[in-house]
Design a protein around this motif. Structure first.
Motif, PDB file in Angstrom:
ATOM      1  N   GLU A 108       3.010  -5.356   4.163  1.00 24.38           N
ATOM      2  CA  GLU A 108       2.870  -4.125   4.803  1.00 24.38           C
ATOM      3  C   GLU A 108       4.136  -3.832   5.578  1.00 24.38           C
TER       4      GLU A 108
ATOM      5  N   VAL B 112      -7.589  -2.013   1.990  1.00 30.38           N
ATOM      6  CA  VAL B 112      -6.388  -2.437   2.705  1.00 30.38           C
ATOM      7  C   VAL B 112      -6.666  -2.487   4.420  1.00 30.38           C
TER       8      VAL B 112
ATOM      9  N   ARG C 283      -2.414   5.061   3.090  1.00 23.98           N
ATOM     10  CA  ARG C 283      -1.734   4.258   2.024  1.00 23.98           C
ATOM     11  C   ARG C 283      -2.952   3.096   1.748  1.00 23.98           C
ATOM     12  N   VAL C 284      -3.663   3.666   0.487  1.00 23.79           N
ATOM     13  CA  VAL C 284      -4.899   3.035   0.079  1.00 23.79           C
ATOM     14  C   VAL C 284      -4.759   2.571  -1.430  1.00 23.79           C
ATOM     15  N   TYR C 285      -3.660   2.724  -1.853  1.00 22.88           N
ATOM     16  CA  TYR C 285      -3.187   2.216  -3.093  1.00 22.88           C
ATOM     17  C   TYR C 285      -2.393   1.018  -3.241  1.00 22.88           C
ATOM     18  N   LEU C 286      -2.575   0.125  -4.242  1.00 20.47           N
ATOM     19  CA  LEU C 286      -1.534  -1.141  -3.988  1.00 20.47           C
ATOM     20  C   LEU C 286      -0.623  -1.012  -5.239  1.00 20.47           C
TER      21      LEU C 286
ATOM     22  N   GLN D 226      -0.741  -8.814  -0.280  1.00 24.15           N
ATOM     23  CA  GLN D 226      -0.413  -7.691   0.136  1.00 24.15           C
ATOM     24  C   GLN D 226       0.667  -7.539   1.350  1.00 24.15           C
TER      25      GLN D 226
ATOM     26  N   PRO E 158       0.882  -1.302   0.027  1.00 25.84           N
ATOM     27  CA  PRO E 158      -0.245  -0.051  -0.033  1.00 25.84           C
ATOM     28  C   PRO E 158       0.727   1.336   0.020  1.00 25.84           C
TER      29      PRO E 158
END
Length: 420
Positions: free
Chosen positions: A248, A191, A200-203, A246, A153
């Motif tokens: 992190e 996320v 941070r919401v875009y992959l 994902q 993210p």
């Protein structure tokens, strides 16, 4: 399940954005953290994840990388484990250099075919991170994916620098856009709450992929597509099951001098984002070096590698690499000193001093700030580097300046009293 995986580490192209550090070596061979090489990061992640069959693909300045791999990664003769270099080569079917990430893998498929495996893990050789690939492989299998992409993210400010993915509620990738500059608000994905709180919401794609063996061969054979990120992945989303895994944790792409500089100096923080001291340590070449000897030096937030002889006055927030010699009354701040490949004898040192020539290392009464000192440099006495106003970017005989960072080139000789 990792026994069914083969890993490919992509060595990258000419690495021009990391010049002059890549003038005589490939990107994966660039020294990091004072005693490692960049290629040690993905290889160590593989070994800690139980993946022990690894190919490293390279074509530019590969001699030092070949030597490092040969001297570092040794396995039992009763094991099928290996870390092997695959350099670009002329064959009856191809006589060209690698044209991109996908083309590099395509030209290497015949080397993979002699092994039994179900999955191919494709990694980059210029990233700093610690990841358990077994988790990613299990996620790939559990979701029934044919391709998996490791994603991280990022916030809106970072979006233009990445390929951005859109996923559904099952972590399946539904769309991909390469480095969007504007109007990307609709690309936000689901996320964790922690990532949402940080915006941070875009992959973003990390350039780490898992392919089912059969599909990889189908996608690469009989066509001229050369790049995974720009061609293979975007064109596969509508036709195949592509999953997002994902991640992190800490991850950075070391593609430029500023990112390389900050990644290294960040290791000196009290609690660094990249942990050198955890159980998932970095494997590298085992050197039989003496412990470092330090006299009369005040140090703060400093990492000192093996075999150094340091008489400096002050070292602040700096990394000092193997076999480094630093003279008395010298001050160093915000620097990465890569060290030396060998020691000079006392006779050699005495001879150079008689000629009033610098000895290998950093001399006496020097002042150095915001600099990368490449290996085997000869910096004389009373040298000042980057101690005044911010320097304009430029490339010179002994050094390069990028974004206020001075890079002293490998084997450069800086005479007494020089001011840069």
């Amino acid at each position: 399940m990792t026994s069914k995986v083969i890993s490919i580490v992509l060595g990258g192209g000419q690495g021009s954005r990391l010049s002059p550090l890549t003038a005589t070596r490939s990107k994966p061979a660039v020294p990091i953290a004072g005693k490692y090489r960049l290629v040690d990061i993905p290889i160590s992640n593989c070994l800690h994840s139980g993946i022990t069959r690894i190919y490293v693909l390279t074509q530019f300045n590969s001699a030092s990388l070949n030597k490092h791999i040969k001297n570092t990664y040794h396995f039992s003769s009763f094991s099928d484990a290996f870390v092997d270099i695959l350099a670009a080569e002329q064959t009856p079917t191809s006589g060209a250099w690698f044209q991109g990430t996908a083309d590099a893998v395509r030209q290497s498929l015949h080397h993979l075919s002699v092994h039994e495996f179900d999955y191919v893990l494709i990694l980059s050789g210029d990233q700093l991170y610690q990841m358990d690939f077994e988790e990613m492989i299990n996620h790939h299998i559990d979701t029934g994916a044919e391709i998996s992409i490791a994603t991280i993210p990022v916030d809106a400010a970072d979006v233009p620098g990445f390929g951005i993915l859109k996923t559904d509620e099952n972590s399946m990738v539904t769309a991909f856009v390469e480095k969007p500059k504007t109007d990307f608000e609709s690309w936000a994905s689901d996320v964790s709450d922690e990532m949402k709180a940080e915006g941070r919401v875009y992959l973003a794609s990390m350039g780490i992929y898992i392919f089912n063996r059969k599909l990889l061969y189908e996608l690469l054979e009989g066509n001229d597509r050369t790049d995974f990120g720009k061609e293979i992945i975007p064109q596969s989303i509508a036709k195949h099951k592509v999953a997002s895994f994902q991640y992190e944790g800490y991850w950075t792409d070391i593609g430029t001098i500023p990112s390389f500089f900050e990644a290294n100096l960040g290791l000196t923080d009290d609690i660094p984002k990249f942990n050198l001291f955890g159980e998932n340590h970095i494997y590298t070449r085992a050197r039989m070096l003496p412990p470092s000897k330090i006299s009369g030096t005040t140090m703060e937030k400093t990492i000192i590698a093996d075999g150094c002889i340091i008489n400096a006055k002050t070292i602040i927030r700096s990394l000092i690499g193997i076999r480094t010699r630093i003279g008395v009354e010298t001050t160093i701040e915000n620097c990465y000193v890569m060290g030396n490949d060998s020691y000079q004898t006392l006779e050699q040192i005495a001879e150079l001093k008689l000629d009033h020539s610098p000895i290998m290392g950093i001399g006496e009464r020097c002042q150095i700030k915001n600099a990368i000192i490449d290996k085997n440099t000869y910096i004389g006495n009373d040298v000042k580097i980057n101690m005044g106003k911010t320097l304009p970017d430029g490339d010179f005989d002994t050094h390069t300046v990028q974004d206020g960072i001075v890079v002293i080139k490998k084997r450069a000789v800086i005479p007494d009293g020089t001011i840069i």
